[in-house]
Scaffold this active site. Structure first.
Site, PDB file in Angstrom:
ATOM      1  N   GLY A  27       0.851  -1.176   0.000  1.00 29.86           N
ATOM      2  CA  GLY A  27       0.000   0.000   0.000  1.00 29.86           C
ATOM      3  C   GLY A  27       0.890   1.231   0.000  1.00 29.86           C
ATOM      4  O   GLY A  27       2.110   1.127   0.139  1.00 29.86           O
ATOM      5  N   TYR A  28       0.268   2.396  -0.129  1.00 29.09           N
ATOM      6  CA  TYR A  28       1.022   3.631  -0.286  1.00 29.09           C
ATOM      7  C   TYR A  28       0.631   4.666   0.765  1.00 29.09           C
ATOM      8  O   TYR A  28      -0.547   5.003   0.896  1.00 29.09           O
ATOM      9  CB  TYR A  28       0.820   4.188  -1.707  1.00 29.09           C
ATOM     10  CG  TYR A  28       1.469   3.257  -2.704  1.00 29.09           C
ATOM     11  CD1 TYR A  28       2.799   3.402  -3.033  1.00 29.09           C
ATOM     12  CD2 TYR A  28       0.776   2.159  -3.210  1.00 29.09           C
ATOM     13  CE1 TYR A  28       3.432   2.496  -3.875  1.00 29.09           C
ATOM     14  CE2 TYR A  28       1.392   1.249  -4.043  1.00 29.09           C
ATOM     15  CZ  TYR A  28       2.722   1.431  -4.380  1.00 29.09           C
ATOM     16  OH  TYR A  28       3.347   0.519  -5.190  1.00 29.09           O
TER      17      TYR A  28
END
Lengths: 159, 159
Positions: A27-28
């Site tokens: 994820g970011y």
């Protein structure tokens, strides 16, 4: 800090499927291409990775191992849905190719990456190598979180 | 992962200035309050820190030491100007207060923070303690990078 020089291609056929597949979840914390911050969990390991802006196929990369328990909580802080994929490593003509078979909303997308010592370093294309997409920002993993492959015209054409 | 419970106050007078001052430089790879990513350099040490959303005075915090050489390059990737400040630690009635005297565009702003075991834990206010600003987002360090104190009406009133 490392400098990452990578070229990315689509993949054709199925010959690459024989290699063992390892599940990746990422994820970011920032999807801004000037300063991407990625959380990645691979089995019992995890990393926090910062990447700078792309200059051609080259990008500054800073990677730090973190506890998996932290990473699981950091994934919950991330912006947008997680990207999940199966990674296989296939050696062809002495070069290691990373082949990512995306899952979930990105199912149907398979890309192969090779890390190179310079942008114009020669390599032998494997038989399953398709067109190059290094410079197409839609294929950035950070983009696939929010604009997944299933929403692209290409994906609809395949269905 | 840690949980950070902090209360923040303005500072009055000068009695706190006797403590030794340590220079801090920090920048943000993400200023989004849902997932702040901070790079901090303090003398010959550096950290990459992720914080989640504030819930009152409480916030999830994940902090990782990184090489100073990496941090210097990461600061260059940061979004907006760096925040520079002098930090002093003053012990009052057995409690350690962190006093940040901001520099550059935030010069004139001095805040004191105390870390507490719970949001309503009692503490003895030092004589130099001013009004509480825990819940005012303008005082977040991540906000001070892009909306520095020098641009506030309060700062103009002091000039």
């Amino acid at each position: 800090m490392g400098i990452e020089i990578e070229r990315k291609f689509l993949v054709v056929g199925d010959a690459w499927r024989a290699a063992p597949a390892v599940p990746y979840a990422q994820g970011y914390l920032n999807r801004d291409k000037q300063r991407t911050v990625r959380v990645r969990v691979v089995q019992q390991q995890a990393w926090l990775t910062v990447k700078g802006a792309n200059a051609g196929a080259t990008r500054a990369e800073f990677e730090y191992p973190i506890p998996v328990a932290d990473a699981e909580q950091l994934l919950a802080l991330c912006d947008g849905p997680l990207v999940r994929k199966l990674r296989r490593v296939v050696v062809h003509a002495g070069a290691a190719w990373e082949i990512d078979e995306f899952q979930g909303d990105n199912a149907g997308l398979v890309v192969a990456e090779i890390e190179l010592p310079s942008e114009d370093a020669p390599f032998e294309p494997p038989p399953w190598l398709g067109v190059e997409v290094t410079h197409d920002p839609r294929y950035f993993n950070s983009s696939l979180a929010t604009a997944p492959f299933s929403t692209w015209p290409e994906a609809r054409g395949r269905a």
